[in-house]
Design a protein around this motif. Structure first.
Motif, PDB file in Angstrom:
ATOM      1  N   THR A  88      -8.528  73.844  96.556  1.00 12.71           N
ATOM      2  CA  THR A  88      -9.530  72.855  96.948  1.00 12.71           C
ATOM      3  C   THR A  88      -8.851  71.510  97.175  1.00 12.71           C
ATOM      4  OG1 THR A  88      -9.978  72.272  94.638  1.00 12.71           O
ATOM      5  CG2 THR A  88     -11.370  73.982  95.641  1.00 12.71           C
ATOM      6  N   GLU A 104     -16.011  70.433  99.611  1.00 16.89           N
ATOM      7  CA  GLU A 104     -15.952  71.889  99.632  1.00 16.89           C
ATOM      8  C   GLU A 104     -17.341  72.477  99.880  1.00 16.89           C
ATOM      9  OE1 GLU A 104     -12.865  73.037  99.294  1.00 16.89           O
ATOM     10  OE2 GLU A 104     -12.168  71.011  98.804  1.00 16.89           O
ATOM     11  N   THR A 110     -15.131  79.274  91.712  1.00 12.69           N
ATOM     12  CA  THR A 110     -14.049  78.337  91.412  1.00 12.69           C
ATOM     13  C   THR A 110     -13.279  78.845  90.197  1.00 12.69           C
ATOM     14  OG1 THR A 110     -15.622  76.971  90.149  1.00 12.69           O
ATOM     15  CG2 THR A 110     -15.115  76.295  92.407  1.00 12.69           C
TER      16      THR A 110
END
Length: 360
Positions: A21, A58, A64
């Motif tokens: 990310t 994002e 995640t």
């Protein structure tokens, strides 16, 4: 529900794109209590969320992964910002909240299987090598129909049991507190101490073994483990912590030695108190805070060591009734234990316990 006996191993990269990310430093974010987009960190609680803002980098609909400490996985349904060491798994299949929870459960069980830790990080390289076991069809494909049906069934079961749990006291009389008295915490029960005011992001994690307690109302307030700081003795286990901001009034018994973030008070008992009594008092602290205090407007900082009081039961002589508190909490704990059994799914063969990660 009848369980499937056909499971097979799959490479994670066959099911997800493994990517990093964009790192957004915390100091560059204009946090907003009513913001739409979460700021995701490497925290192992609260879905990794540190706070909210009105910007994002994002897209949502991804998993995640913390690649700094333990490798914990969460599902982000909405767009978000991310701190350093947050990787993302972009599904190559249609993702839903229930499917996400199924995969999260299995991936988080993999933490122990692969031995992920601060010294063995769950990096992108490791993720691309990782395998997970999933139910399959007769043709060897991932059995998404089974996953969907299983998760829907589990969600329905858990919702019913949560309703049962919330109605535990429906057949009991409301507690009459008219004859209870108000007590200041610092007068006879506790020494009220200001916490360490440490910043979790600035702690070290070479040999983490000390709990770090923040202002969260989840996971006993514990945000993770940190290294012990030379010449700074942790607060002792058995103390209570109270969030003065954030989840105001969240109060927990700390079962291990700990440090704290800012805006956390530590209540060190002046007299011997049982855990049941501490549970009772912690509950009353939260109740009082919910009624009279709020974030940014009237926080506990100025009151906890001055005029903050809690209602407690008293004897006919007007003294705190410790016996009543213990008996009451023992009864509640028994009822809670009985209902928790509804949430437990026995693991048989390769069936996975999904309940603990269900999002309702």
């Amino acid at each position: 529900m009848k369980t499937t006996t056909e499971w097979s191993s799959f490479k994670l990269i066959d099911l997800f794109q493994v990517k990093g990310t964009k790192t957004t430093p915390k100091k560059k974010i204009d946090f907003d209590e009513y913001g739409r987009y979460p700021y995701i960190t490497t925290s192992a609680i609260n879905n990794g969320v540190y706070g909210y803002s009105e910007s994002y980098t994002e897209n949502g609909g991804v998993l995640t992964v913390d690649s700094a400490v333990r490798g914990v996985v969460f599902y982000q349904s909405t767009n978000f910002l991310a701190s350093d060491h947050v990787e993302k798994l972009i599904p190559k299949f249609e993702i839903t909240s229930l499917r996400a929870q199924f995969f999260i459960t299995i991936l988080n069980k993999n933490i122990r299987k692969y031995g992920y830790s601060y010294d063995h990080k769950r990096s992108q390289t490791k993720l691309k090598q990782e395998e997970i076991e999933l139910p399959v069809t007769s043709s060897g494909l991932v059995n998404f129909k089974y996953i969907d049906n299983y998760m829907s069934s589990m969600q329905e079961t858990v919702q019913k049991k949560i309703k049962r749990l919330t109605n535990l006291s429906s057949n009991e009389k409301t507690i009459n507190t008219e004859k209870w008295n108000r007590f200041k915490l610092y007068e006879s029960l506790f020494t009220v101490v200001t916490g360490n005011k440490f910043d979790f992001s600035k702690m070290t994690f070479k040999n983490p073994h000390v709990n770090f307690v923040g202002r969260s109302g989840l996971n006993n307030g514990v945000g993770g483990l940190v290294d012990e700081i030379k010449n700074v003795k942790p607060f002792p286990a058995g103390s209570l912590t109270v969030a003065l901001g954030g989840s105001i009034g969240s109060s927990f018994i700390q079962t291990e030695d700990f440090y704290t973030s800012q805006n956390v008070a530590v209540l060190v008992p002046k007299i011997e108190l049982s855990d049941l009594t501490k549970q009772f008092i912690a509950t009353m602290i939260r109740r009082e805070s919910d009624l009279y205090y709020s974030a940014f407007v009237n926080e506990l900082n100025k009151h906890i060591n001055t005029d903050f009081t809690v209602l407690l039961p008293v004897t006919s002589e007007g003294k705190i009734d410790f016996e009543y508190m213990e008996a009451y909490m023992a009864k509640i704990n028994r009822l809670m234990y009985q209902n928790q059994r509804y949430f437990q799914k026995v693991v048989k063969g390769r069936e996975v316990n999904i309940v603990e990660n269900l999002t309702l």
